[in-house]
Scaffold this motif. Structure first.
Motif, PDB file in Angstrom:
ATOM      1  N   ILE A   1      -8.606   0.776   4.910  1.00 27.11           N
ATOM      2  CA  ILE A   1      -9.456   0.947   6.092  1.00 27.11           C
ATOM      3  C   ILE A   1      -9.073   2.225   6.817  1.00 27.11           C
ATOM      4  N   SER A   2      -7.771   2.428   6.945  1.00 26.13           N
ATOM      5  CA  SER A   2      -7.337   3.673   7.581  1.00 26.13           C
ATOM      6  C   SER A   2      -6.582   4.533   6.575  1.00 26.13           C
ATOM      7  N   GLN A   3      -6.604   5.806   6.800  1.00 27.33           N
ATOM      8  CA  GLN A   3      -5.897   6.766   5.971  1.00 27.33           C
ATOM      9  C   GLN A   3      -4.659   7.233   6.730  1.00 27.33           C
ATOM     10  N   VAL A   4      -3.704   7.753   5.953  1.00 25.18           N
ATOM     11  CA  VAL A   4      -2.529   8.336   6.591  1.00 25.18           C
ATOM     12  C   VAL A   4      -2.593   9.843   6.360  1.00 25.18           C
TER      13      VAL A   4
ATOM     14  N   ALA B   1       0.858  -1.187   0.000  1.00 21.25           N
ATOM     15  CA  ALA B   1       0.000   0.000   0.000  1.00 21.25           C
ATOM     16  C   ALA B   1       0.889   1.230   0.000  1.00 21.25           C
ATOM     17  N   ALA B   2       0.508   2.187  -0.821  1.00 20.14           N
ATOM     18  CA  ALA B   2       1.220   3.463  -0.850  1.00 20.14           C
ATOM     19  C   ALA B   2       0.193   4.580  -0.841  1.00 20.14           C
ATOM     20  N   PRO B   3      -0.374   4.868   0.337  1.00 22.91           N
ATOM     21  CA  PRO B   3      -1.324   5.976   0.412  1.00 22.91           C
ATOM     22  C   PRO B   3      -0.630   7.280   0.035  1.00 22.91           C
ATOM     23  N   ALA B   4      -1.406   8.192  -0.555  1.00 20.68           N
ATOM     24  CA  ALA B   4      -0.825   9.451  -1.030  1.00 20.68           C
ATOM     25  C   ALA B   4       0.022  10.097   0.062  1.00 20.68           C
ATOM     26  N   PHE B   5       1.241  10.475  -0.320  1.00 24.33           N
ATOM     27  CA  PHE B   5       2.128  11.132   0.638  1.00 24.33           C
ATOM     28  C   PHE B   5       1.445  12.390   1.166  1.00 24.33           C
ATOM     29  N   VAL B   6       1.703  12.661   2.428  1.00 25.11           N
ATOM     30  CA  VAL B   6       1.001  13.759   3.099  1.00 25.11           C
ATOM     31  C   VAL B   6       1.669  15.095   2.747  1.00 25.11           C
ATOM     32  N   PRO B   7       0.915  16.045   2.201  1.00 21.03           N
ATOM     33  CA  PRO B   7       1.509  17.361   1.921  1.00 21.03           C
ATOM     34  C   PRO B   7       1.638  18.169   3.211  1.00 21.03           C
ATOM     35  N   GLU B   8       2.797  18.752   3.383  1.00 18.90           N
ATOM     36  CA  GLU B   8       3.001  19.546   4.590  1.00 18.90           C
ATOM     37  C   GLU B   8       2.215  20.849   4.515  1.00 18.90           C
ATOM     38  N   THR B   9       2.085  21.354   3.282  1.00 15.21           N
ATOM     39  CA  THR B   9       1.272  22.545   3.049  1.00 15.21           C
ATOM     40  C   THR B   9       0.334  22.245   1.896  1.00 15.21           C
ATOM     41  N   PRO B  10      -0.778  22.948   1.790  1.00 16.16           N
ATOM     42  CA  PRO B  10      -1.729  22.672   0.700  1.00 16.16           C
ATOM     43  C   PRO B  10      -1.083  22.764  -0.681  1.00 16.16           C
ATOM     44  N   GLN B  11      -0.114  23.661  -0.859  1.00 17.35           N
ATOM     45  CA  GLN B  11       0.492  23.821  -2.179  1.00 17.35           C
ATOM     46  C   GLN B  11       1.314  22.593  -2.578  1.00 17.35           C
ATOM     47  N   ALA B  12       1.659  21.738  -1.618  1.00 12.99           N
ATOM     48  CA  ALA B  12       2.430  20.534  -1.925  1.00 12.99           C
ATOM     49  C   ALA B  12       1.545  19.344  -2.240  1.00 12.99           C
ATOM     50  N   ALA B  13       0.233  19.535  -2.197  1.00 18.25           N
ATOM     51  CA  ALA B  13      -0.673  18.394  -2.340  1.00 18.25           C
ATOM     52  C   ALA B  13      -0.514  17.688  -3.684  1.00 18.25           C
ATOM     53  N   GLU B  14      -0.481  18.486  -4.760  1.00 18.21           N
ATOM     54  CA  GLU B  14      -0.436  17.885  -6.083  1.00 18.21           C
ATOM     55  C   GLU B  14       0.874  17.116  -6.303  1.00 18.21           C
ATOM     56  N   VAL B  15       1.989  17.755  -5.963  1.00 19.60           N
ATOM     57  CA  VAL B  15       3.271  17.083  -6.184  1.00 19.60           C
ATOM     58  C   VAL B  15       3.424  15.878  -5.251  1.00 19.60           C
ATOM     59  N   ALA B  16       2.824  15.961  -4.079  1.00 18.93           N
ATOM     60  CA  ALA B  16       2.881  14.819  -3.159  1.00 18.93           C
ATOM     61  C   ALA B  16       2.155  13.624  -3.761  1.00 18.93           C
ATOM     62  N   ARG B  17       1.012  13.910  -4.372  1.00 20.67           N
ATOM     63  CA  ARG B  17       0.247  12.840  -5.010  1.00 20.67           C
ATOM     64  C   ARG B  17       1.035  12.263  -6.201  1.00 20.67           C
ATOM     65  N   GLN B  18       1.639  13.138  -6.995  1.00 18.79           N
ATOM     66  CA  GLN B  18       2.397  12.683  -8.166  1.00 18.79           C
ATOM     67  C   GLN B  18       3.600  11.834  -7.768  1.00 18.79           C
ATOM     68  N   ILE B  19       4.277  12.252  -6.717  1.00 13.92           N
ATOM     69  CA  ILE B  19       5.444  11.481  -6.256  1.00 13.92           C
ATOM     70  C   ILE B  19       5.003  10.094  -5.798  1.00 13.92           C
TER      71      ILE B  19
ATOM     72  N   THR C   1       4.815   5.080   3.567  1.00 15.79           N
ATOM     73  CA  THR C   1       4.191   6.348   3.925  1.00 15.79           C
ATOM     74  C   THR C   1       5.178   7.470   3.676  1.00 15.79           C
ATOM     75  N   GLY C   2       4.646   8.645   3.394  1.00 16.34           N
ATOM     76  CA  GLY C   2       5.543   9.743   3.079  1.00 16.34           C
ATOM     77  C   GLY C   2       4.941  11.090   3.365  1.00 16.34           C
ATOM     78  N   GLU C   3       5.792  12.064   3.283  1.00 18.99           N
ATOM     79  CA  GLU C   3       5.406  13.452   3.540  1.00 18.99           C
ATOM     80  C   GLU C   3       6.206  14.333   2.585  1.00 18.99           C
ATOM     81  N   VAL C   4       5.557  15.333   2.046  1.00 15.53           N
ATOM     82  CA  VAL C   4       6.209  16.191   1.052  1.00 15.53           C
ATOM     83  C   VAL C   4       6.055  17.646   1.463  1.00 15.53           C
ATOM     84  N   ALA C   5       7.176  18.355   1.417  1.00 12.49           N
ATOM     85  CA  ALA C   5       7.161  19.781   1.724  1.00 12.49           C
ATOM     86  C   ALA C   5       7.764  20.547   0.554  1.00 12.49           C
ATOM     87  N   VAL C   6       7.119  21.675   0.228  1.00  8.40           N
ATOM     88  CA  VAL C   6       7.684  22.582  -0.778  1.00  8.40           C
ATOM     89  C   VAL C   6       8.073  23.857  -0.069  1.00  8.40           C
ATOM     90  N   GLN C   7       9.364  24.203  -0.201  1.00  4.46           N
ATOM     91  CA  GLN C   7       9.853  25.436   0.424  1.00  4.46           C
ATOM     92  C   GLN C   7      10.538  26.257  -0.658  1.00  4.46           C
TER      93      GLN C   7
END
Lengths: 437, 173
Positions: free
Chosen positions: A80-83, A39-57, A105-111
């Motif tokens: 069953i559960s989300q991350v 399972a590779a649930p969509a990586f969590v964006p640290e900020t809303p602007q990172a949501a798209e790239v987090a999903r793509q990654i 699981t992952g997390e993505v930040a754009v700075q």
């Protein structure tokens, strides 16, 4: 286009390094029949602007793993559960319930223009992390590479082999009819993304080959009217003819592992032999001087030996000899003709093209010629190139007839997972780069 | 291409002098083309200049064919090359590039080497017939430039070829 990605242990995560040897393990050599569900649930964006790239990654990571044929992705609908918090404890029972053996699981930040990706690999049934969490940092434009790097680590931890996803392929892009095919060099990510053309199609170009460092490419071009070998710098896309003898034709160049010696075929008065050229000193050395055809040379990873093809026995066969020349030992003895041998980067196999009773095959054999195994069969398969970890082979497959077209395919060394590599238009003569830094 | 071989077979029977006779062969070749064109007619009725590359290509015959994986010249090939040699002797201001080709049934590198062998076989034969080596350059295209695009023997036999391309003036390399 070349960017340095820093690989850092994520200090902020303070994760313990767990001992390897848990139940989550794929032995590639044993031939995987049932892909490992992950399972590779969509990586969590640290900020809303990172949501798209987090999903793509996340999609790149999943596509890399699925593309090996060793893994099967469990769709998000089954979850069953989300991350939603990368640092929250993982609900292992929920992932066990959907039969995910591995969880990424992952997390993505754009700075600004910087992109930071953190991820963890979980052994779901052991209920623990597999290795430490890692962080990769690069530019926003390099998001695909970040995904490939994550997938390389996941693959590597589960298989115990090196990865191959953060790599590139240089090849010949083909357009136009069969009797007037237009060819130009192109480079792309291993999965067909990020294609860039390196030459125009004003002259026939053939068989590009990467330097061991991946920064330069050798190839053959007819830009002078005759086949001649050239060296291209990938970053600057500048090219220069290598010093081969006037009036001769040269082709089939390949780097030695030292990155400064080039081995190639040169034809003089109709006879084709092997030569080396030292790029630093310009020193040339003749390695063979038989009246037969000697071509398609490839070095062993330690640089001590070369494998090449010769028709000295009367038909195309494979031979191994010391890199400095000398006595050659024939290693191919099966039915048919053998050509285009390429030594695996691991040193354990030689890949080749075999032609027998009107069919072409990509195959592998041990370096002494034993354990020959044909991986493919078609009207025309040729020109294998190894993935950086020596577990996958890419090659050219051409279809028959007036509308025949060449495309790139990959297959793993067990003969499974045959896949067409998506390219724009026709494609031939792939060469796989080493893993990028 | 078949036509030029036929034309040359006639040539060979008549001897080298006959081959360079513009009236007989250029007119004959063009005439055949005119007949084939049927009602449209009116094409190809002009007489080729016997010193032209077009004459060399069409009347003398610019190519020879090879067996699978071979570079040996057969009798038909030698007959064509005798005509090429005669033409080159009669037209000393011309040089020639001999392009060797292979069919698609082979690996790329090997076919480059095989094409080079075929070109060189032609070159050596022409030299043996009195053409100075410096007027002849051999070149290989391997399987990169087929003229017939099907994937069976009817096309392969046309693609396993060495083509002599003549041009006025010196060689470039």
């Amino acid at each position: 286009m070349i960017r340095i990605l820093s690989v850092l242990l994520a200090c902020c995560l303070a994760l313990p390094v767990l001992a390897q040897g848990g139940p989550l393990r794929i032995e590639i050599t044993e031939g995987v029949i049932e892909p490992v569900p992950f399972a590779a649930p969509a990586f969590v964006p640290e900020t809303p602007q990172a949501a798209e790239v987090a999903r793509q990654i996340t999609e790149v990571v999943a596509a890399d793993l699925t593309g090996t044929g060793l893994f099967r992705r469990i769709g998000p609908d089954a979850f069953i559960s989300q991350v939603s918090d990368f640092n929250a404890p993982v609900a292992y029972p929920d992932w066990r319930a959907v039969n995910a053996q591995a969880l990424v699981t992952g997390e993505v930040a754009v700075q600004g223009s910087a992109l930071i990706v953190r991820f963890r690999l979980h052994d779901v049934f052991a209920g623990q992390e597999m290795g430490s969490g890692l962080q990769f940092q690069g530019t926003v434009e390099s998001w695909r590479r970040m995904g490939h790097k994550v997938a390389d680590v996941v693959y590597s931890r589960i298989t115990g082999e090196g990865g191959y996803f953060d790599s590139r392929v240089v090849y010949v892009s083909e357009t136009g009819p069969k009797d007037n095919r237009q060819k130009r060099l192109a480079i792309m990510d291993y999965d067909g993304a990020n294609t860039q053309f390196l030459t125009d199609s004003s002259a026939i170009v053939l068989a590009p080959r990467f330097a061991p460092s991946g920064d330069r490419v050798l190839y053959t071009s007819y830009s002078s009217g005759r086949p001649r070998i050239y060296l291209l710098d990938v970053a600057s896309v500048s090219t220069r003819a290598l010093d081969t003898e006037a009036g001769s034709m040269s082709f089939a160049p390949r780097f030695a592992p030292d990155g400064r010696t080039v081995i190639f075929s040169q034809t003089q008065d109709g006879n084709t032999d092997l030569f080396t050229l030292d790029l630093t000193t310009g020193t040339r050395q003749r390695l063979t001087s038989a009246p037969s055809i000697e071509t398609a040379p490839s070095y062993s990873p330690d640089g001590a030996q070369i494998v090449f093809e010769s028709d000295r026995s009367g038909s195309q066969q494979l031979y191994v000899m010391p890199a400095t020349g000398g006595e050659a030992t024939r290693i191919s003895f099966g039915q048919g003709r053998y050509g285009t041998p390429v030594w695996s980067p691991r040193g354990d196999y030689i890949a080749f093209t075999k032609q027998n009773t009107g069919r072409f095959h990509i195959g592998v054999m041990r370096t002494d010629g034993s354990e020959e195994r044909l991986l493919t069969a078609s009207f025309l398969d040729e020109g294998p190139t190894w993935s950086p970890n020596g577990r996958v082979i890419m090659f050219t497959r051409e279809t028959r007839g007036a509308s025949g077209e060449a495309n790139l395919y990959s297959v793993d060394i067990s003969g499974r997972n045959l896949q067409r590599i998506p390219t724009t238009g026709g494609a031939s003569d792939p060469a796989w780069s080493p893993l990028q830094n | 291409m078949k036509k030029s071989i036929t034309a040359f077979a006639l040539c060979a029977a008549l001897g080298a002098a006959g081959c360079t006779n513009p009236d007989r062969f250029a007119a004959g070749g063009a005439g055949a083309g005119g007949l084939g064109a049927g009602a449209d007619g009116g094409i190809g009725t002009s007489v080729l200049d016997p010193s032209s590359p077009a004459y060399f290509q069409q009347a003398v015959g610019d190519r020879v064919l090879f067996a699978v994986d071979q570079s040996t010249l057969n009798d038909a090939a030698r007959a064509v090359l005798d005509g090429q040699a005669a033409w080159l002797i009669s037209n000393p201001e011309f040089t020639a590039v001999i392009e060797g080709h292979a069919d698609e049934q082979g690996t790329r590198d090997y076919n480059l080497a095989l094409g080079a062998r075929r070109a060189n076989a032609v070159r050596e034969y022409l030299v043996s017939r009195g053409i100075a080596g410096h007027r002849l350059e051999s070149l290989t295209f391997g399987k990169e430039r087929p003229i017939a695009v099907c994937s069976d023997e009817t096309c392969y036999t046309q693609n396993r070829r060495a083509v002599t391309v003549v041009a006025a003036g010196g060689l470039t390399s």
